[in-house]
Design a protein around this motif. Sequence first.
Motif, short mmCIF file in Angstrom:
data_model
loop_
_atom_site.label_atom_id
_atom_site.label_comp_id
_atom_site.label_asym_id
_atom_site.label_seq_id
_atom_site.Cartn_x
_atom_site.Cartn_y
_atom_site.Cartn_z
N LEU A 222 0.83 -1.21 0.00
CA LEU A 222 0.00 0.00 0.00
C LEU A 222 0.86 1.25 0.00
N ALA A 223 1.92 1.25 0.82
CA ALA A 223 2.79 2.42 0.90
C ALA A 223 3.60 2.61 -0.38
N SER A 224 4.18 1.53 -0.91
CA SER A 224 5.10 1.63 -2.04
C SER A 224 4.40 1.95 -3.35
N PHE A 225 3.24 1.35 -3.57
CA PHE A 225 2.61 1.46 -4.88
C PHE A 225 1.42 2.41 -4.93
N LEU A 226 0.93 2.85 -3.78
CA LEU A 226 -0.24 3.73 -3.78
C LEU A 226 0.03 5.05 -3.07
N LEU A 227 0.41 4.99 -1.80
CA LEU A 227 0.50 6.21 -1.01
C LEU A 227 1.69 7.08 -1.42
N LEU A 228 2.89 6.52 -1.42
CA LEU A 228 4.07 7.34 -1.72
C LEU A 228 4.04 7.93 -3.13
N PRO A 229 3.74 7.14 -4.18
CA PRO A 229 3.65 7.77 -5.51
C PRO A 229 2.46 8.70 -5.65
N GLY A 230 1.40 8.44 -4.88
CA GLY A 230 0.17 9.21 -5.05
C GLY A 230 0.14 10.51 -4.27
N VAL A 231 0.49 10.46 -2.98
CA VAL A 231 0.35 11.65 -2.13
C VAL A 231 1.65 12.06 -1.46
N GLY A 232 2.72 11.29 -1.59
CA GLY A 232 3.99 11.64 -0.97
C GLY A 232 4.08 11.17 0.47
N TYR A 233 5.29 11.28 1.03
CA TYR A 233 5.53 10.71 2.36
C TYR A 233 4.79 11.47 3.46
N GLN A 234 4.65 12.81 3.33
CA GLN A 234 4.04 13.58 4.41
C GLN A 234 2.56 13.26 4.56
N TRP A 235 1.82 13.27 3.46
CA TRP A 235 0.41 12.93 3.54
C TRP A 235 0.21 11.44 3.86
N SER A 236 1.17 10.61 3.50
CA SER A 236 1.09 9.20 3.90
C SER A 236 1.12 9.07 5.42
N LEU A 237 1.98 9.86 6.08
CA LEU A 237 2.02 9.86 7.54
C LEU A 237 0.69 10.34 8.12
N VAL A 238 0.13 11.37 7.53
CA VAL A 238 -1.16 11.89 8.03
C VAL A 238 -2.25 10.84 7.87
N LEU A 239 -2.27 10.15 6.75
CA LEU A 239 -3.29 9.12 6.52
C LEU A 239 -3.12 7.94 7.47
N CYS A 240 -1.88 7.58 7.76
CA CYS A 240 -1.65 6.50 8.73
C CYS A 240 -2.14 6.90 10.12
N ALA A 241 -1.89 8.14 10.51
CA ALA A 241 -2.41 8.63 11.79
C ALA A 241 -3.93 8.60 11.80
N ALA A 242 -4.56 8.98 10.68
CA ALA A 242 -6.01 8.92 10.59
C ALA A 242 -6.50 7.47 10.70
N GLY A 243 -5.73 6.53 10.14
CA GLY A 243 -6.10 5.12 10.26
C GLY A 243 -6.09 4.65 11.70
N TYR A 244 -5.08 5.06 12.47
CA TYR A 244 -5.06 4.72 13.89
C TYR A 244 -6.30 5.29 14.60
N ALA A 245 -6.64 6.53 14.29
CA ALA A 245 -7.80 7.16 14.94
C ALA A 245 -9.10 6.42 14.59
N LEU A 246 -9.26 6.01 13.33
CA LEU A 246 -10.46 5.27 12.94
C LEU A 246 -10.53 3.92 13.65
N LEU A 247 -9.39 3.25 13.80
CA LEU A 247 -9.39 1.99 14.54
C LEU A 247 -9.75 2.23 16.00
N GLY A 248 -9.34 3.39 16.55
CA GLY A 248 -9.73 3.73 17.92
C GLY A 248 -11.23 3.85 18.07
N ILE A 249 -11.89 4.40 17.06
CA ILE A 249 -13.36 4.48 17.09
C ILE A 249 -13.96 3.08 16.99
N LEU A 250 -13.39 2.25 16.11
CA LEU A 250 -13.94 0.91 15.90
C LEU A 250 -13.89 0.06 17.15
#
Length: 671
Positions: free
Chosen positions: A432-460
């Motif tokens: 996911l990181a190598s073929f989608l996130l990094l080429p698509g949105v770059g490393y900084q937004w990839s970090l933000v999206l990963c943090a958002a993923g943790y938050a969504l799992l916290g809700i779940l």
Amino acid sequence: MSSSLKGPTRKRANREGAARAGDKSPHDIPEVGLYPSRDQHASVRVAILSGILFLSGIGALIFETLWLRLSGLAFGNSIWAAALILSSFMAGLALGNGIAAWSRVRRWRPLHLYAVLEVLVAFFGCTAVFGLPLLGELMRPIWQTLWNYQPALLGLRFILSFLILLVPTTAMGLTLPVLIEDPVLRRTNFGRAIGFLYGFNTLGAVAGALLGEGYLIAAFGLHGTGVTAGLAVCIAAGIALLVARYGRDMSPHPKLSAQRIFPLRFETHYPPPWRLLLVSFGTGCILLCLEVVWFRFLRLYVPSSPTAFAVMLAVVLAGIGLGGLASGALHRCSIRPNHLLSVLLLLAAIATLLSYSFFPPALVQMRIGTFDLSWRAITLSSIVLMFPAALLSGILFPSIVANVQARVGNRMNSTGITTFFNTTGAAVGPLLASFLLLPGVGYQWSLVLCAAGYALLGILVSDRSNWSFRRPIGLATAGFWVALALIVVAFPYHRDDLHFGYARHFLGRLVKKVEGPSDTYQLLRYDLFGEPYHYQLLASGFSMSGTSPQSQRYMRMFAYLPLAFRPESEDVLLICYGCGATADAFLHGRHVKIMDVVDISKELLGLADSYSGINYSNPLRDPRVHTFVQDGRFFLQASQRQYDIISGEPPPPKVAGSVNLYTQEFFSLTN
């Protein structure tokens, strides 16, 4: 007979029966103090088994790094080849986890089965280490036959890599779930046991990463390092057998029967706790995704060398291992982190953002184009960026396993199914990181999206107590949500420009920046009297190539010299394109009719149109040129085409993966 049992005697019988039946107690906490000798014996057993898993972790991590390194000789070092090997490795682990999730140990002592598994890891692990370098030459006729059928070639490489690693990785995936079935461990709290075992196993992997790269490979070579890894694993197996023979199991085990000698039986039926398993999948996916993004970011500051990768990996594993020990200690203090999963996930999201926001660029900065950065500098930068989130991840996993065990009952099944989902997520994360996130949105937004993923799992994973302001956990959850919201609002969304500037030392004029699947490229232009004078190509923080007069002098010699010896050459192969100086020089050959250019990066070839200057023309626009995005070594193995001249300008051998283009075996392929 059972109805005549009275008082403490009857309680004792019921408790021991429950333990043998599969640990159905919701929280699996023994009555500490009623049987102090048993409690003490169980604590000693946890310590011994933790040491066994520490040795196992050393061997497993060394094997993993050796397999990934040697697979480049057989399958190439392209991003696709690396993804294939990693997917094969994770698939084998997941298969072992899956077997543990839906089966139970029968007719064997768990420690005996564990020892057999470790011997299989040692034997087949060493077999892979010795066999992978030979596989490329053995499969060369098949590679050449399938060269024009790239999907079939890619599929065959995956099947082969999976089969080669099938037995050792499946055995690795079974070791922890099988060991947790040790009957003595049933006298201790499950959350405490899984935390300590998981933590020490991961800390062993830390030692393996540092020992392998820092000493063993240089001292004993790749094959000797593989034998050392096998020896460490065999020592772990031997200690397990000694513990099984002389330790006090407190549980009867029937002798082996000829009719039922296989140690596992597939007979488990239980309703999977899907919400917790989804959280296990998500945390594994996010952490491995973060690992790829972290490594990509740190490569702006540290060299892309095997030593740097070993140190960065060791820091991540150290965080996970210490987090596992912290989880075990919390269970030992009768604190149940499984009720704090939502808060831990929110803390992981906060730590991911804050670690990046406060990363000090001046902490580590190498001279451009050098590899002289110290271990200390790499370690400090890795700790600042990765350690907090890794530590929380290490606390999370044992807590999730303990929560699953409270619902499933059987220890091996609960450990197996939780690890199965976690490993499956870990296999998806790097892709996911190598073929989608990094080429698509770059490393900084990839970090933000990963943090958002943790938050969504916290809700779940949250329950009513997490949203009740009458309870401390509810107040803590609300406070962390407010903190996360404030961090998102105040997040420095343009900070990536600063880091890219530090990587290029704020030199030149930035022409183009590309974040691709395998690397980050920055093309810099230097002007003279307002006109382009020369260019410099940076791969992460390393000066990969350039068009200055000094650089072009030697790069063009890679073409002029062989053309001087063979001026009648018509077919030319160029491995590694760089800035195109060598390619342009070859096209000046009088008789050159075809030139094939092979490079591992599609993004680097795409930068060819970004150069400009007097009398400049893009060599790739010449009709005689054909490009191939492939590893140079694998191209020579798989292609049937013959060339009059084979040349190239590969990166220095210290760059990770490039050493395979400097070996005797590589040059033998050019004949």
